[in-house]
Design a protein around this motif. Structure first.
Motif, short mmCIF file in Angstrom:
data_model
loop_
_atom_site.label_atom_id
_atom_site.label_comp_id
_atom_site.label_asym_id
_atom_site.label_seq_id
_atom_site.Cartn_x
_atom_site.Cartn_y
_atom_site.Cartn_z
N SER A 127 -11.95 -28.42 19.20
CA SER A 127 -11.83 -28.05 17.80
C SER A 127 -12.62 -26.77 17.57
O SER A 127 -13.84 -26.75 17.73
N ILE A 128 -11.91 -25.70 17.25
CA ILE A 128 -12.53 -24.39 17.05
C ILE A 128 -12.37 -23.99 15.59
O ILE A 128 -11.27 -24.05 15.03
N ASP A 129 -13.46 -23.59 14.98
CA ASP A 129 -13.42 -23.19 13.57
C ASP A 129 -13.05 -21.73 13.39
O ASP A 129 -12.47 -21.35 12.37
N PHE A 130 -13.38 -20.92 14.40
CA PHE A 130 -13.24 -19.47 14.22
C PHE A 130 -13.20 -18.81 15.60
O PHE A 130 -13.98 -19.18 16.48
N VAL A 131 -12.28 -17.87 15.80
CA VAL A 131 -12.21 -17.11 17.06
C VAL A 131 -12.30 -15.63 16.75
O VAL A 131 -11.53 -15.12 15.92
N ILE A 132 -13.21 -14.94 17.41
CA ILE A 132 -13.32 -13.49 17.30
C ILE A 132 -12.94 -12.89 18.65
O ILE A 132 -13.34 -13.39 19.70
N THR A 133 -12.13 -11.86 18.64
CA THR A 133 -11.71 -11.21 19.88
C THR A 133 -12.38 -9.85 19.98
O THR A 133 -12.37 -9.06 19.03
N LEU A 134 -12.95 -9.57 21.15
CA LEU A 134 -13.74 -8.36 21.37
C LEU A 134 -13.24 -7.61 22.59
O LEU A 134 -12.82 -8.22 23.58
N ALA A 135 -13.34 -6.30 22.53
CA ALA A 135 -13.00 -5.46 23.68
C ALA A 135 -13.70 -4.12 23.49
O ALA A 135 -14.52 -3.95 22.59
N SER A 136 -13.39 -3.17 24.35
CA SER A 136 -14.04 -1.86 24.28
C SER A 136 -13.58 -1.09 23.04
O SER A 136 -12.60 -1.46 22.38
N LYS A 137 -14.26 -0.02 22.77
CA LYS A 137 -14.00 0.80 21.58
C LYS A 137 -12.54 1.25 21.51
O LYS A 137 -11.93 1.30 20.44
N LYS A 138 -11.96 1.57 22.67
CA LYS A 138 -10.58 2.08 22.67
C LYS A 138 -9.56 1.01 22.27
O LYS A 138 -8.42 1.34 21.91
N SER A 139 -9.95 -0.26 22.35
CA SER A 139 -9.03 -1.34 21.99
C SER A 139 -9.24 -1.85 20.56
O SER A 139 -8.52 -2.75 20.12
N LYS A 140 -10.21 -1.30 19.86
CA LYS A 140 -10.49 -1.74 18.49
C LYS A 140 -9.25 -1.60 17.62
O LYS A 140 -8.57 -0.57 17.63
N GLY A 141 -8.95 -2.66 16.87
CA GLY A 141 -7.79 -2.64 15.98
C GLY A 141 -6.51 -3.15 16.59
O GLY A 141 -5.54 -3.41 15.87
N LYS A 142 -6.48 -3.31 17.92
CA LYS A 142 -5.30 -3.89 18.56
C LYS A 142 -5.16 -5.36 18.14
O LYS A 142 -6.12 -5.98 17.69
N LYS A 143 -3.99 -5.90 18.33
CA LYS A 143 -3.75 -7.30 17.98
C LYS A 143 -3.46 -8.10 19.25
O LYS A 143 -2.79 -7.61 20.16
N VAL A 144 -3.99 -9.32 19.30
CA VAL A 144 -3.72 -10.22 20.41
C VAL A 144 -3.30 -11.58 19.84
O VAL A 144 -3.67 -11.94 18.72
N SER A 145 -2.52 -12.30 20.62
CA SER A 145 -1.99 -13.58 20.16
C SER A 145 -2.98 -14.71 20.39
O SER A 145 -3.64 -14.78 21.43
#
Length: 342
Positions: free
Chosen positions: A32-50
């Motif tokens: 049971s997960i309440d919240f997921v944050i996705t992180l990557a390098s600066k160049k990937s900021k704003g991209k979307k992942v499923s």
């Protein structure tokens, strides 16, 4: 307890696979997960992942504050883990790290849940749990059962590792080189030291003083940490022109007698532990890398006696390196951590 999860390296192949399996486990009510944050390098900021049927925006790792995140899953290179894992743990975050950076650190558990899930509690030493090398996971998942039946003395392993083990750019290099060859053109390698298309490269990781590569050293040392210090291991690790799926030809020498029939019976009864035996002595009746893509199980074929030693067996072990070799093992660790320790 509220569980907020961060996935570091969310745009990479393993990171995306972790998100996919997290969503599967959530749907099946295993976690049971309440919240997921996705992180990557600066160049990937704003991209979307499923994440299941949702799309998540990728945030920048470099300036992220881990305060309030209960568990961070790192699916990035060792140098990223070296820099950012201490930042996460200092913020009170428990880290499950897929890189090799902390695997051999004293006090950091190296976990394959089907083998040593009791080690997970040792996360309290450093707030870190390490995910083993992909080839180690699939090999030891099989061999630990035989080790219980007839103690292992020595392992000789030859790996046939897909390009996905080196990341998306490596897979792209295989694709682009192959395409160029069919167009009667050449494309110099950038990721690999030699052409990978229509070729095999006996070199994964940096060379060490004794002539072994770092990948071969990992197989030796991680086996000892998980299965036992007295087990002797020698390996040759080879990159092959395959997109997904690692295979290992394994020769095992035991201290005590074990027949191929006994080994096949032990492994055939381990389906609940993620092992499937597919081993008929007929053309095509064995598992290959292309057969295991998107499969969770580790497959065993070509089980046979080694007639050159007193107690020896040969076998062929294949798995999807992105799933049980990485992402699935991570999420299984997470499930146990959340259920039994938090």
């Amino acid at each position: 307890m509220e569980h907020k999860i961060a996935v570091v390296g969310a745009t990479g192949r393993v990171g995306r696979e972790v998100l996919s399996i997290l969503a599967e486990f959530q749907d099946e009510k295993k976690i049971s997960i309440d919240f997921v944050i996705t992180l990557a390098s600066k160049k990937s900021k704003g991209k979307k992942v499923s994440f299941g049927n949702k799309e998540l925006n990728v945030s920048c790792l470099e300036d992220y504050d881990f305060a309030g995140i209960s568990i961070a899953i790192f699916c990035a290179r060792s140098y990223v883990s070296e820099k950012y894992v201490p930042i996460a743990t200092e913020a009170g975050c428990i880290v499950i790290d897929n890189s090799s950076h902390f695997r051999m650190k004293e006090g950091v558990p190296l976990v394959i849940p089907e083998i040593n899930k009791e080690k997970i509690t040792e996360y309290k030493n450093h707030n870190i749990i390490s995910n083993p090398n992909c080839t180690i996971i699939q090999m030891l998942l099989v061999l630990h059962l035989l080790h219980q039946k007839a103690k292992i003395n020595r392992i000789v392993a030859s790996t046939y590792q897909s390009t996905s083990g080196a990341g998306k750019a490596a897979m792209d290099e295989l694709y682009n080189q192959t395409k160029k060859i069919f167009m009667n053109e050449t494309k110099k390698p950038k990721i690999f030291p030699k052409q990978i298309a229509f070729n095999c490269i006996p070199h994964i990781g940096k060379f060490m003083k004794d002539g072994s590569t770092k990948e071969e050293w990992k197989m030796q040392e991680e086996t000892k940490k998980i299965l036992g210090e007295d087990i002797k291991v020698t390996a040759t690790c080879v990159r092959v022109p395959v997109f997904i799926g690692h295979a290992i030809a394994v020769n095992v020498e035991f201290y005590h007698r074990i027949t191929e029939e006994q080994a096949r019976k032990v492994l055939s009864e381990a389906e609940d532990n993620g092992i499937l035996v597919y081993d008929r002595r007929e053309d095509g009746e064995y598992t290959t890398q292309i057969d295991v893509v998107q499969e969770d199980a580790v497959y065993v074929s070509r089980i046979r006696k080694d007639n050159t030693i007193e107690h020896g067996l040969n076998m062929w072990i294949v798995a999807d390196n992105l799933r049980k070799g990485a992402a699935l093992n991570i999420v299984q660790i997470l499930e146990i951590l959340m259920r039994e320790h938090l």
